[in-house]
Design an enzyme around this catalytic site. Structure first.
Site, PDB file in Angstrom:
ATOM      1  N   CYS A 229      60.848 100.369  44.828  1.00  0.00           N
ATOM      2  CA  CYS A 229      60.753 101.773  44.433  1.00  0.00           C
ATOM      3  C   CYS A 229      60.331 101.901  42.973  1.00  0.00           C
ATOM      4  CB  CYS A 229      62.102 102.450  44.667  1.00  0.00           C
ATOM      5  SG  CYS A 229      62.134 104.166  44.126  1.00  0.00           S
TER       6      CYS A 229
ATOM      7  N   CYS B 288      62.051 104.631  41.007  1.00  0.00           N
ATOM      8  CA  CYS B 288      63.420 104.314  40.570  1.00  0.00           C
ATOM      9  C   CYS B 288      63.411 103.312  39.415  1.00  0.00           C
ATOM     10  CB  CYS B 288      64.233 103.665  41.695  1.00  0.00           C
ATOM     11  SG  CYS B 288      64.009 104.384  43.307  1.00  0.00           S
ATOM     12  N   ASP B 289      62.575 102.302  39.486  1.00  0.00           N
ATOM     13  CA  ASP B 289      62.736 101.143  38.607  1.00  0.00           C
ATOM     14  C   ASP B 289      61.594 100.910  37.612  1.00  0.00           C
ATOM     15  OD1 ASP B 289      65.115 100.609  39.922  1.00  0.00           O
ATOM     16  OD2 ASP B 289      64.146  99.391  41.447  1.00  0.00           O
TER      17      ASP B 289
END
Ligand code: NAP
Length: 321
Positions: A145, A148-149
């Site tokens: 992701c 997200c990261d």
């Protein structure tokens, strides 16, 4: 003996646990079949258990660890009376009401639970490469992701594996942070749409490694590189990167419902008018029915919707009796 419940929720990611909070506060004493800790696809807490910091869930100014967030969701629902069973649902029968749900032996004559209404939040899972050290380094450089990261890879060199729209979308997004993004594709031609290809080819920070497969992820505590193989010459070499984003597709966890619930062509559950499925009394929320947004906050929102839909449906059933 079969235990009867008004609401059974299958799956315990942000969608299922939010549904549990709402159903519990509506005095419906929901039972959450939360999955099995040993499994990477059905673990309690869902995909957030595989991420480290979550920095885009509203309300957490400094971010929160994925497992910590899920544990808070779980406790919050328990506080209002949700119950949990730590197991996987092994079979469901949606052909008559109350619905039947089995955990454990799917061939047992008696179902484990009977449910007046059912909320399905079994999620989806990223397809993984299944190469050595990949699973061990998930959350420590291996991610599925970018939203997200990506932020953790500022000024680093990273790689994205895959040749579809997801891979290029992730790669383009990651160029906001990384110095260089290498897209590793197993063939010499991308599967992605032309418009995404053009955007990626135009971006100076994106390089392509064609006809190449990742055969191992290198690194002790965090990713330090990849072992890659040229699929034409079969030669192997090392690529120094700080992160690997795997973007080779997702699959929804819907095998339990095959032949019983309508699905989209790509296998995701079909929902109508909010969170209703084609079976009256069965609702679906989160990634099992959403291949577009796939965020914790959208999953939580749809979990809330499913619980409200189930509550109203149960009320209508009671009024009609
Ligand atoms: P996808 O289109 O199925 O592409 C998956 C890619 O991963 C393919 O290039 C495939 O290689 C590669 N791959 C699969 N298994 C692999 C393995 N074991 N090792 C190495 N490579 C592997 O999946 P997606 O990119 O997630 O897209 C899914 C759907 O969502 C598509 O319809 C896509 O258009 C849509 N989508 C749209 C957008 C957008 O419009 N912005 C964004 C994301 C997704 P091969 O090409 O060799 O098969």
């Amino acid at each position: 003996m079969t235990e009867s419940r008004q609401v059974v929720i299958i799956g315990s990611g942000p969608a299922g646990l939010t549904a549990a909070i709402y159903a519990a506060r509506a005095q419906l004493a929901p039972l959450v079949i939360e999955g099995e800790p040993s499994s990477t696809s059905d673990q309690p807490g869902g995909q957030l258990m595989l991420t480290t910091d979550v920095e885009n869930y509203p309300g957490f100014v400094s971010g929160i660890m994925g497992p910590e967030l899920m544990s808070a969701f779980r406790e919050q629902a328990a506080r209002f009376g949700a119950d949990y069973v730590t197991a996987k649902a092994s079979r469901v029968d949606l052909s008559r009401r109350p619905f039947s749900v089995w955990v454990g032996d799917p061939d047992a004559e008696e179902p484990t639970y009977s449910a007046e209404s059912l909320i399905i939040s079994t999620g989806a899972q990223s397809l993984m490469l299944n190469v050595p050290n990949e699973e061990r380094l998930v959350g420590y450089g291996v991610s599925t992701c970018a939203t997200c990261d990506g932020f953790f890879f500022r000024q680093r060199d990273i790689a994205v594996v895959g040749g579809g729209d997801s891979a290029l979308e992730e790669a383009l997004f990651l160029t906001r942070f990384a110095d260089k993004v290498t897209v590793i594709h197993r063939r010499g031609e991308l599967r992605a749409s032309k418009v995404m290809q053009q955007r990626a080819f135009k971006n100076d920070k994106i390089e392509f490694l064609w006809n190449t497969s990742v055969v191992d992820v290198l690194g002790d505590t965090t990713v330090s590189g990849l072992r890659v193989r040229d699929n034409q010459s079969e030669e192997e070499s090392d690529l120094k990167v700080a992160g690997l984003f795997v973007a080779i597709g997702h699959e929804p966890n819907t095998s339990l419902f095959k032949g019983q619930l309508e699905m989209e062509e790509n296998g995701y559950l079909r929902t109508f008018d909010g969170t209703r499925t084609n079976v009256d009394g069965v609702f679906a929320c989160g990634d099992v029915q959403d291949h577009r947004y796939r965020q914790a906050v959208t999953a939580a929102g749809s979990g809330c919707m499913a619980a409200l839909d189930a509550e109203r449906w149960l009320e209508d059933q009671a009024a009609a009796r």
